[in-house]
Enzyme design. Structure first.
Site, PDB file in Angstrom:
ATOM      1  N   SER A  84      51.806  41.709  33.751  1.00  0.00           N
ATOM      2  CA  SER A  84      52.615  42.696  34.469  1.00  0.00           C
ATOM      3  C   SER A  84      53.372  42.033  35.627  1.00  0.00           C
ATOM      4  O   SER A  84      54.585  42.181  35.766  1.00  0.00           O
ATOM      5  CB  SER A  84      51.685  43.802  34.991  1.00  0.00           C
ATOM      6  OG  SER A  84      52.351  44.641  35.887  1.00  0.00           O
TER       7      SER A  84
ATOM      8  N   HIS B 280      54.860  36.458  45.775  1.00  0.00           N
ATOM      9  CA  HIS B 280      54.381  37.790  45.398  1.00  0.00           C
ATOM     10  C   HIS B 280      52.955  37.950  45.898  1.00  0.00           C
ATOM     11  O   HIS B 280      52.143  37.034  45.787  1.00  0.00           O
ATOM     12  CB  HIS B 280      54.423  37.965  43.871  1.00  0.00           C
ATOM     13  CG  HIS B 280      54.019  39.343  43.433  1.00  0.00           C
ATOM     14  ND1 HIS B 280      54.866  40.418  43.518  1.00  0.00           N
ATOM     15  CD2 HIS B 280      52.856  39.823  42.942  1.00  0.00           C
ATOM     16  CE1 HIS B 280      54.255  41.500  43.080  1.00  0.00           C
ATOM     17  NE2 HIS B 280      53.026  41.166  42.727  1.00  0.00           N
TER      18      HIS B 280
ATOM     19  N   ASP C  26      56.736  46.834  30.853  1.00  0.00           N
ATOM     20  CA  ASP C  26      55.756  46.929  31.944  1.00  0.00           C
ATOM     21  C   ASP C  26      55.762  48.324  32.564  1.00  0.00           C
ATOM     22  O   ASP C  26      54.711  48.824  32.958  1.00  0.00           O
ATOM     23  CB  ASP C  26      56.039  45.875  33.016  1.00  0.00           C
ATOM     24  CG  ASP C  26      55.046  45.988  34.165  1.00  0.00           C
ATOM     25  OD1 ASP C  26      53.839  45.832  33.907  1.00  0.00           O
ATOM     26  OD2 ASP C  26      55.459  46.280  35.303  1.00  0.00           O
TER      27      ASP C  26
ATOM     28  N   ARG D  13      48.329  52.412  32.172  1.00  0.00           N
ATOM     29  CA  ARG D  13      47.101  51.815  32.716  1.00  0.00           C
ATOM     30  C   ARG D  13      46.584  52.630  33.892  1.00  0.00           C
ATOM     31  O   ARG D  13      45.378  52.793  34.076  1.00  0.00           O
ATOM     32  CB  ARG D  13      47.379  50.366  33.161  1.00  0.00           C
ATOM     33  CG  ARG D  13      47.544  49.417  31.996  1.00  0.00           C
ATOM     34  CD  ARG D  13      48.180  48.126  32.443  1.00  0.00           C
ATOM     35  NE  ARG D  13      47.391  47.468  33.468  1.00  0.00           N
ATOM     36  CZ  ARG D  13      47.880  46.633  34.370  1.00  0.00           C
ATOM     37  NH1 ARG D  13      49.176  46.327  34.377  1.00  0.00           N
ATOM     38  NH2 ARG D  13      47.109  46.082  35.273  1.00  0.00           N
TER      39      ARG D  13
ATOM     40  N   LYS E 204      57.799  40.435  35.511  1.00  0.00           N
ATOM     41  CA  LYS E 204      58.859  40.814  36.461  1.00  0.00           C
ATOM     42  C   LYS E 204      59.372  39.591  37.218  1.00  0.00           C
ATOM     43  O   LYS E 204      60.558  39.473  37.500  1.00  0.00           O
ATOM     44  CB  LYS E 204      58.316  41.879  37.424  1.00  0.00           C
ATOM     45  CG  LYS E 204      58.088  43.214  36.711  1.00  0.00           C
ATOM     46  CD  LYS E 204      57.343  44.221  37.554  1.00  0.00           C
ATOM     47  CE  LYS E 204      55.865  44.000  37.560  1.00  0.00           C
ATOM     48  NZ  LYS E 204      55.037  45.098  38.030  1.00  0.00           N
TER      49      LYS E 204
HETATM   50  N1  URA Z   1      50.976  44.674  40.416  1.00  0.00           N
HETATM   51  C1  URA Z   1      51.690  44.720  39.279  1.00  0.00           C
HETATM   52  O1  URA Z   1      52.909  44.627  39.301  1.00  0.00           O
HETATM   53  N2  URA Z   1      51.034  44.882  38.128  1.00  0.00           N
HETATM   54  C2  URA Z   1      49.699  44.994  38.049  1.00  0.00           C
HETATM   55  O2  URA Z   1      49.163  45.133  36.973  1.00  0.00           O
HETATM   56  C3  URA Z   1      48.976  44.956  39.247  1.00  0.00           C
HETATM   57  C4  URA Z   1      49.630  44.782  40.420  1.00  0.00           C
END
Ligand code: URA
Length: 435
Positions: free
Chosen positions: A184, A83, A162, A169, A188
């Site tokens: 966050s 990621h 999320d 946010r 995932k």
């Molecule tokens: N990417 C995400 O999935 N969440 C965040 O808070 C920042 C970047």
């Protein structure tokens, strides 16, 4: 427990209990129990007062369990993912997933879309005619079994808390907060059913984290929280001052990725893709050392197994695999324009954010998540840092459709590079590793 008491405790700098965090996350996922104003207030309190590692571990776990966790244990072989915190021209996922798959490791990958100046893997893949990123869970499993790769978007069932909190946010000035970013991202990734994760934490003017200190703090927290949640994880901090590779824009980036898999990629893009792929292979446990993993990945690249794995992945997800040999099958912008140097020198810096924004404004990205994009448009960087230009040489080639979108970005591109008459100091691409 009253939401106002939880908010007040965090406001006053106390550590939240697991029950308090669970109440907050459950409310975010279900839409009941807490008012939106209260969810937002706690986000701001967390932003201002921070969270301990223990609180972040609980927040991450609760956010993961707010939805479905995929169980891929019936699929043979290790499962790892990568990621990135997001950058400009970052198309490494398209290159490393086939390389890692060619090394016998499964890559079940849930990716995002681009927003603002940064691009997203899903948008790049959708530039390929027919490519489907919205596979059902059964189709995703079939893909991973068949070709060791599945590349999809976040499904509705994954980490629903999320979705609510990230949208909040975005409009409450609480995005740049390490515990919230960590929970966050990891919620995932933990839901994907993977055993290992390599994080690419971008650092620089085109990244979320502008300084090395902030990037390091984020990388340390992500690695620690991932491990405490039972996920093998390591991170690299990589430079994102200039775009990665030369192509910025979806179709253009697909072409550059295929070229990289054929062994003709720009040096920085190839170096990072191979490095991240090797880390994934090592993390999967199929080899012991990073050097061994690097040899395996390099062999997948030079033998052509990587590009074959890409072809199979595209076909498996409904895409036109003939694009691999025929780039005219990809969307192409009707017009191009060279932005040329007005003085001679060596390129010393490129402003990744400005170039990413230029591509977005041409239609290649989104200012808001609901915007639609034009896969054909974008910018090719013709002169990278360290390369020399003479007066009249192209620094950028703009691929565009509408004059009305093209003209406003020209001044932006003219000021997106700087020249030196001396030799520029060379900065490494891979800055640090966090294990
Ligand atoms: N990417 C995400 O999935 N969440 C965040 O808070 C920042 C970047």
């Amino acid at each position: 427990m009253r939401p106002v008491d939880v908010i007040s405790r965090k406001r006053d700098g106390h550590e939240l209990t697991a029950e308090e965090i669970r109440s907050f996350v459950t409310a975010a996922a279900s839409g009941s129990g807490w008012q939106d104003a209260q969810l937002s207030a706690l986000l701001m309190a967390i932003y201002l007062k921070g969270m301990s590692a223990e609180e972040t571990v609980v927040l991450t776990r609760e956010m993961t369990d707010s939805g479905k966790r995929l169980d891929l244990s019936d699929i043979p072989g290790p499962k790892v993912d990568k990621h990135s915190t997001g950058g400009v021209g970052d198309k490494t996922s398209l290159i490393l997933a086939p390389l890692v798959a060619a090394c016998g490791v499964n890559v079940p990958m849930m990716s995002g879309r681009g927003l603002g100046h940064t691009g997203g893997t899903l948008d790049k893949l959708e530039a390929i005619p027919g490519f489907r990123v919205n596979l059902s869970e059964a189709e995703f499993r079939t893909a991973v079994r068949a070709v060791r790769i599945g590349m999809i978007g976040q499904t509705r069932d994954v980490a629903p808390a999320d979705k609510t909190l990230y949208a909040m946010r975005d409009v409450t000035g609480t995005v740049e907060c390490i515990p919230l970013i960590t929970a966050s991202i990891l919620s995932k990734k933990l839901a994907e059913g993977i055993e290992g994760l390599v994080m690419d934490v971008k650092c620089g003017r085109g990244a979320f984290m502008k300084t090395r200190e902030k990037a390091r703090a984020l990388a340390n927290t992500i690695v620690k929280v991932a491990k405490l949640n039972g996920l093998r994880c390591e991170a690299v901090i990589t430079a994102m001052d200039a775009p990665l590779g030369r192509a910025v824009g979806n179709s253009l980036e697909v072409i550059e990725s295929i070229e990289a898999l054929k062994g003709n990629g720009p040096a920085d893009l190839t170096e990072l893709s191979v490095n991240l792929a090797a880390r994934m292979v090592q993390l999967s446990g199929v080899v012991k050392t990073l050097a061994e993993a690097e040899r395996k990945v390099t062999n997948a690249l030079t033998s052509g197994q990587g590009v074959e794995a890409f072809r199979q992945m595209v076909a498996q997800q409904g895409g036109d695999a003939r694009v691999v040999d025929d780039y005219t099958r990809l969307p192409t912008a009707p017009k191009t324009h060279d932005v040329t140097a007005t003085s001679a020198g060596v390129i010393v810096s490129l402003d990744a954010e400005a170039i990413g924004l230029a591509s977005m404004k041409l239609g290649g990205g989104r200012a808001r998540s609901e915007d639609t994009i034009d896969p054909a448009v974008g910018v090719i960087v013709r002169a990278k840092p360290g390369e020399e230009v003479r007066v009249g040489d192209a620094v950028f080639t703009v691929h565009y459709r509408d004059e009305s979108r093209f003209h406003p970005i020209l001044p932006q591109l003219h000021s997106a590079y700087t020249l030196t008459t001396g030799s520029p100091s060379e900065l490494p691409l891979i800055l640090e590793e966090v294990t």
